[in-house]
Design an enzyme around this catalytic site. Structure first.
Site, PDB file in Angstrom:
ATOM      1  N   SER A  15       0.928  -1.189  -0.239  1.00  0.00           N
ATOM      2  CA  SER A  15      -0.337  -0.461   0.309  1.00  0.00           C
ATOM      3  C   SER A  15       0.716   1.516   0.100  1.00  0.00           C
ATOM      4  O   SER A  15       2.549   1.132   0.463  1.00  0.00           O
ATOM      5  CB  SER A  15      -0.905  -0.086   1.289  1.00  0.00           C
ATOM      6  OG  SER A  15      -1.237   1.214   1.344  1.00  0.00           O
ATOM      7  N   ASP A  76      -7.844  -3.538  -0.197  1.00  0.00           N
ATOM      8  CA  ASP A  76      -8.004  -2.690  -1.174  1.00  0.00           C
ATOM      9  C   ASP A  76      -9.741  -2.144  -0.563  1.00  0.00           C
ATOM     10  O   ASP A  76     -10.198  -4.088   0.089  1.00  0.00           O
ATOM     11  CB  ASP A  76      -8.145  -3.510  -2.320  1.00  0.00           C
ATOM     12  CG  ASP A  76      -9.013  -1.460  -3.004  1.00  0.00           C
ATOM     13  OD1 ASP A  76      -8.246  -1.131  -3.896  1.00  0.00           O
ATOM     14  OD2 ASP A  76     -10.261  -2.188  -3.523  1.00  0.00           O
ATOM     15  N   ARG A 191     -11.745  -3.597   8.381  1.00  0.00           N
ATOM     16  CA  ARG A 191     -10.139  -4.147   8.521  1.00  0.00           C
ATOM     17  C   ARG A 191     -10.124  -5.483   9.459  1.00  0.00           C
ATOM     18  O   ARG A 191      -9.540  -6.273   9.289  1.00  0.00           O
ATOM     19  CB  ARG A 191      -9.138  -2.756   8.204  1.00  0.00           C
ATOM     20  CG  ARG A 191      -7.736  -3.408   7.568  1.00  0.00           C
ATOM     21  CD  ARG A 191      -7.393  -2.329   7.191  1.00  0.00           C
ATOM     22  NE  ARG A 191      -7.226  -0.913   5.918  1.00  0.00           N
ATOM     23  CZ  ARG A 191      -8.089  -0.206   6.417  1.00  0.00           C
ATOM     24  NH1 ARG A 191      -8.497   0.334   7.338  1.00  0.00           N
ATOM     25  NH2 ARG A 191      -8.653   0.070   5.194  1.00  0.00           N
TER      26      ARG A 191
HETATM   27  P1  IMP Z   1      -8.031   1.908  -1.787  1.00  0.00           P
HETATM   28  O1  IMP Z   1      -8.483   0.633  -1.247  1.00  0.00           O
HETATM   29  O2  IMP Z   1      -6.638   2.177  -1.994  1.00  0.00           O
HETATM   30  O3  IMP Z   1      -8.416   1.837  -3.107  1.00  0.00           O
HETATM   31  O4  IMP Z   1      -8.660   3.568  -0.983  1.00  0.00           O
HETATM   32  C1  IMP Z   1      -9.707   3.069  -0.074  1.00  0.00           C
HETATM   33  C2  IMP Z   1      -9.953   4.363   0.065  1.00  0.00           C
HETATM   34  O5  IMP Z   1     -11.455   4.070   1.285  1.00  0.00           O
HETATM   35  C3  IMP Z   1      -9.445   5.727   0.504  1.00  0.00           C
HETATM   36  O6  IMP Z   1      -8.870   5.906   0.171  1.00  0.00           O
HETATM   37  C4  IMP Z   1     -10.432   5.872   2.296  1.00  0.00           C
HETATM   38  O7  IMP Z   1     -11.124   6.611   1.508  1.00  0.00           O
HETATM   39  C5  IMP Z   1     -11.271   4.753   2.083  1.00  0.00           C
HETATM   40  N1  IMP Z   1     -11.797   4.162   3.072  1.00  0.00           N
HETATM   41  C6  IMP Z   1     -10.940   2.646   3.181  1.00  0.00           C
HETATM   42  N2  IMP Z   1     -11.023   1.957   4.649  1.00  0.00           N
HETATM   43  C7  IMP Z   1     -11.334   3.387   5.236  1.00  0.00           C
HETATM   44  C8  IMP Z   1     -11.265   3.230   6.557  1.00  0.00           C
HETATM   45  O8  IMP Z   1     -11.469   2.609   7.183  1.00  0.00           O
HETATM   46  N3  IMP Z   1     -11.422   4.611   7.197  1.00  0.00           N
HETATM   47  C9  IMP Z   1     -11.974   5.449   6.233  1.00  0.00           C
HETATM   48  N4  IMP Z   1     -11.633   5.205   5.373  1.00  0.00           N
HETATM   49  C10 IMP Z   1     -11.774   4.440   4.238  1.00  0.00           C
END
Ligand code: IMP
Length: 208
Positions: A15, A76, A191
């Site tokens: 990540s 993700d 998560r």
């Molecule tokens: P990616 O999985 O990197 O494409 O991005 C997932 C996006 O979802 C993150 O940048 C956050 O904006 C949102 N997100 C995922 N998990 C959380 C969390 O635990 N709290 C708040 N936002 C989350």
């Protein structure tokens, strides 16, 4: 059977999101794994071209495992709003734009909700979903998925956490994810739930 990760294994956290890296590190530390982030190894961020959280998690973990020769764990995740047919979903990060401005992203969610007359809690239902993928350098992958359900509040509350945390209130809670300490969030988050499945499939006992 899922392949297990022995204590002392060096694991790449696939990540580039500081909030996620911090949460994943907190979660794996008690299991005797050492973690290095993809960014620290100079591994690029692949384009997220899949249509599901699981697909994008797999793509990111495989990219880091193949580039590093180490097992890699990716996440993700995103916010799914019922009244918006699951949006922003896999586009949660992209809704914040190039400057990754989540105040802007939260405002956009709120505006879209308002335009659907979704002012009451029932129609403000939302959930976070996280797909964790463990990938091995030989191409083997396993995906674990967790969800947490709740609703969206406005205005956002709290400056802990990251992303959409300040507007998410989990069912049965009085504090938003943005107001909760990390430990309280880890007890119930999407998560952490995905992580619990990963732990029972792949890891040995905790230190504490
Ligand atoms: P990616 O999985 O990197 O494409 O991005 C997932 C996006 O979802 C993150 O940048 C956050 O904006 C949102 N997100 C995922 N998990 C959380 C969390 O635990 N709290 C708040 N936002 C989350």
């Amino acid at each position: 059977m899922t392949r297990r990760l022995e204590r002392g294994t060096r694991l790449v956290v696939a990540s580039h999101n500081a909030g996620k890296i911090r949460e994943i590190n907190d979660l794996i530390r008690p299991f005797g794994l050492t973690a290095v982030s993809a960014g620290e190894l100079g591994i690029s961020e692949p384009e997220e071209t899949e249509a599901t959280f699981a697909g994008n998690a797999r793509l990111k973990a495989l990219h880091s495992a193949l580039a590093s020769g180490l097992p890699a764990l990716s996440d993700d995740s995103g916010l799914e709003v019922d009244a918006l047919d699951g949006a922003p979903g896999i586009y949660s990060a992209r809704w914040a734009g190039a400057s990754k401005d989540f105040n802007y992203a939260m405002q956009r969610v709120e505006q879209e909700l308002q335009s659907k007359f979704a002012a009451d809690p029932g129609s403000r239902r939302a959930n976070f979903t996280a797909a964790l993928c463990l990938a091995w350098p030989d191409g083997e992958t396993d995906v674990f998925e967790g969800k947490v359900f709740g609703h969206l509040v406005w205005p956002p509350r709290g400056d802990k956490g990251f992303g959409y945390d300040p507007m998410f209130l989990a069912n049965g809670e009085t504090l938003t994810f943005g107001e909760m300490d990390a430990e309280a969030k880890h007890a119930i988050s999407h998560r952490a739930r995905a992580f619990a499945l990963f732990v029972s499939a792949c890891l040995d006992g905790r230190d504490d």
